[in-house]
Design an enzyme around this catalytic site. Structure first.
Site, PDB file in Angstrom:
ATOM      1  N   HIS A 276       0.815  -1.216   0.000  1.00  0.00           N
ATOM      2  CA  HIS A 276       0.000   0.000   0.000  1.00  0.00           C
ATOM      3  C   HIS A 276       0.848   1.265   0.000  1.00  0.00           C
ATOM      4  CE1 HIS A 276       0.252  -0.205   4.548  1.00  0.00           C
ATOM      5  NE2 HIS A 276       0.261   1.106   4.404  1.00  0.00           N
TER       6      HIS A 276
ATOM      7  N   ASP B  80       1.299  -7.786   2.303  1.00  0.00           N
ATOM      8  CA  ASP B  80       1.428  -6.346   2.069  1.00  0.00           C
ATOM      9  C   ASP B  80       2.894  -5.951   1.888  1.00  0.00           C
ATOM     10  OD1 ASP B  80       0.911  -3.681   1.845  1.00  0.00           O
ATOM     11  OD2 ASP B  80      -0.290  -3.522   3.660  1.00  0.00           O
TER      12      ASP B  80
ATOM     13  N   SER C 159       4.015   2.432   8.280  1.00  0.00           N
ATOM     14  CA  SER C 159       3.830   1.364   7.303  1.00  0.00           C
ATOM     15  C   SER C 159       5.134   1.082   6.563  1.00  0.00           C
ATOM     16  CB  SER C 159       2.753   1.756   6.291  1.00  0.00           C
ATOM     17  OG  SER C 159       1.495   1.790   6.901  1.00  0.00           O
TER      18      SER C 159
END
Length: 644
Positions: free
Chosen positions: A6, A143, A580
């Protein structure tokens, strides 16, 4: 360089077309020459950090107003940056406040600006679970994405993109662990968390709660329009995939944060703490106002004049004014700021985007970004949000003039008709964008629309300026008082996009008497994939993925203790938005995973970190390597990583 899927989302999307849809189908560069460059993307290495509080917080600084302090800090940052660049032109410096402005640090970075896409997994796996599983546990999302840093071939340092640049070879890099972890194992993350507000007053939390509710409402309305258009067209889906993901992430975050604030009674907890602090204040005299019975405080020097005191009652009064205005401001921003291309361009006209050239060649220069938006989609978004703004607005003072002057008179209250008119008539949105003269520019309906929005935005800023400086001062003093009252306890500063290290353990949590488990494995993923076959959209994957993850052969990536391919795991590490892609290390400084999310029950952690429930969700590096190997056949990358 590993990061989350992402985080690489926009880079992957920007290279995608209907014919070569890397977002949908994934991407692997077979050779160095196949690695794809990315505009405006960079990676920063922190070089040095210094405490410069004594340089910043002088008696004169304390006497400055909010605007003057901001200007002074900007000038000081520029001066320090120039000094750093004189030593090494590849460096840059940032000056940031810590502990609510009670301390200041200057951080020096070296930025590498040539960053190329190397590997991306299909979206079905990189975003597996979609909004259904976002901020949730258990998770099975793979991810991750892979980029490579390129550098100047002669100096080995940063350089703008060039075909002659070569792969960067760092002095240090992370070893990869194939040994995994078990409950209680040490875990450490290192990254750049964006923003937390854990010293925030109970009044400030009430304001955040109100803002969250508005953000969730407006984004929910906008996302319904986006989703309908994305489902109807592959070309539109490619253009809006990244925008939808960015919007929905904090739509759900806002909903979850408010739910957590309610469930743990956070506002009441803060109120009780503030009562204790006020009592301690009166017992110690720390940051108390002068004794008015003795005639008040007579300032004889600049140092005395800069004396400050904490007044919780005054802080509450200031927030009474702020909360109502903040709700309206959030409604305005979420409606008009970067929600569609016409709004974006209309607002830019107020900031110097006037026509250039002469005569019939006058035009406005906007970058050709047709590959990032669709006119029919953006037009419906604008019309829908215009109607929603009017319905949600509580104070008509903040209704832009075009509602009464245009929508109500010319279009009989039809917001969608007005939006279609703007997209049809405004030269801002047309390819040629030609204006015969300055007068015609000012008469453009899109330009008028933008000017009226900016006039209202300036009025918001004027209203906030009347009390925000004092609120910030009182919040800073509240933090200072807490640090003094609890001086025997450890305290760390709120996140502010500077590097932070967090250490903890691999550990599950218990909610409602039910243990969460501390990892997920491939059977749980296969079960969800089966739901995808039954129509659950967020669990749909390509048939080859179902076959691949159904096993039974996962060696050498299976865990030696469980015998399973472990997918995601939980730790007690403290993370927030911005973390992240942060590496997750074991006790031997080896990479065991990549942080990518938090659990639903920790969504209030930006303002209160609950050690019992807050968890960091990471994707297991062995899951990452398995997909690179068995799906991507990325042999050259695995050899480069030293994976057998």
């Amino acid at each position: 360089m590993f990061t989350n899927h992402h985080c690489g989302f926009e880079a992957i999307r920007s290279h995608s077309t209907v014919d070569h849809d890397y977002m949908l189908n994934g991407f692997y560069a077979q050779t160095y020459a196949d690695e794809l460059p990315n505009e405006n993307m960079f990676v920063s290495f922190m070089v040095e950090q210094k405490d410069v509080t004594d340089l910043v917080v002088t008696d004169e600084f304390r006497l400055m107003g909010r605007y003057e302090q901001a200007m002074y800090l900007d000038s000081l940052e520029n001066m320090l940056s120039m000094q750093v660049k004189q030593q090494d032109p590849t460096l840059r410096l940032e000056l940031k406040a810590f502990y609510e402005g009670n301390r200041y640090y200057a951080t020096t970075y070296r930025d590498f600006r040539d960053l190329r896409l190397v590997f991306a997994i299909p979206k079905s796996m990189g975003k597996f679970g979609g909004e259904t599983d976002n901020w949730m546990w258990p998770r099975q999302t793979c991810d991750f994405s892979v980029f490579r840093i390129y550098c100047d071939p002669e100096t080995g340092g940063p350089a703008d993109y060039s075909e002659r640049n070569v792969p960067y070879h760092p002095q240090h890099w992370a070893r990869i662990s194939m040994d995994g972890y078990q409950e209680g194992s040490f875990s450490m993350t290192m990254g750049y968390p964006g923003s937390t507000s854990r010293y925030l007053s109970s009044f400030g939390i009430r304001e955040r709660y109100a803002e969250n509710a508005v953000r969730a409402q407006v984004r929910g309305v906008k996302q319904q329009v986006m989703k309908r258009h994305m489902d109807a067209s592959e070309a539109v889906r490619i253009k809006y995939d990244s925008k939808y993901a960015q919007s929905s992430n904090y739509w759900k975050n806002s909903i979850g944060m408010n739910k957590c604030i309610d469930s743990i009674g956070l506002i009441r907890q803060k109120e009780l703490f503030e009562q204790q602090l006020v009592q301690w204040q009166h017992e110690t005299g720390f940051l108390l106002p002068p004794d008015t019975a003795l005639g008040g405080f007579a300032a004889e020097t600049a140092a005395e004049a800069s004396r400050e005191w904490l007044d919780m009652e005054r802080l509450g009064q200031l927030y009474e004014r702020s909360i109502a205005l903040s709700e309206t401001y959030m409604l305005f921003i979420e409606t008009f700021y970067n929600t569609n291309e016409l709004c974006r361009r209309a607002l830019l006209t107020f900031n110097g985007a006037e026509p250039v050239g002469s005569g019939k060649r006058q035009h406005i220069n906007f970058k050709n970004n047709r590959d990032t938006w669709d006119q029919a989609t953006d037009c419906e978004i604008l019309g829908t949000l215009l109607q929603n703004y009017r319905e949600q607005l509580k104070d008509s003072q903040w209704l832009p003039a075009f509602y009464t002057e245009e929508i109500d008179t010319r279009f009989h209250g039809d917001c969608m008709a007005y939006a279609e008119y703007l997209f049809r008539k405004s030269a801002l949105i047309k390819k040629n964008r030609v204006y015969p003269n300055k007068k015609s520019f000012m008469k453009d309906p899109g330009v008028q629309f933008g000017f009226q929005l900016m006039e209202l935005l300036q009025q918001f800023h004027i209203e906030f300026a009347a009390f925000m400086g004092e609120i910030e001062q009182q919040e800073r003093l509240l933090c200072q008082a807490k640090l003094r009252m609890e001086q025997d306890m450890p305290h760390y500063s709120d996140a502010n996009f500077t590097m932070r290290l967090s250490y903890g353990q691999v550990r599950q949590y218990t909610l409602g008497g039910r243990p969460s488990g501390y990892f997920t494995a491939s059977p749980s993923l296969v079960r969800k994939m089966q739901q995808g076959l039954d129509g659950v959209e967020d669990y749909r994957v390509e048939p080859e993925m179902l076959t691949l993850l159904s096993g039974p052969e996962f060696a050498p990536y299976a865990d030696s203790r469980t015998g399973q391919l472990q997918l995601c795991f939980l730790t007690t590490n403290d993370i927030t938005g911005g973390n992240s892609g942060s590496p997750m290390f074991d006790g031997q400084n080896r990479l065991i995973g990549l942080a990518f999310d938090g659990n639903w029950d920790s969504l209030s952690s930006d303002i209160f970190f609950d050690t019992q429930l807050a968890r960091c969700i990471g994707v297991d590096i062995r899951y990452v390597l398995f997909m690179m190997d068995r799906w991507g056949h990325a042999d050259r990358l695995l050899r480069e990583l030293g994976v057998r």
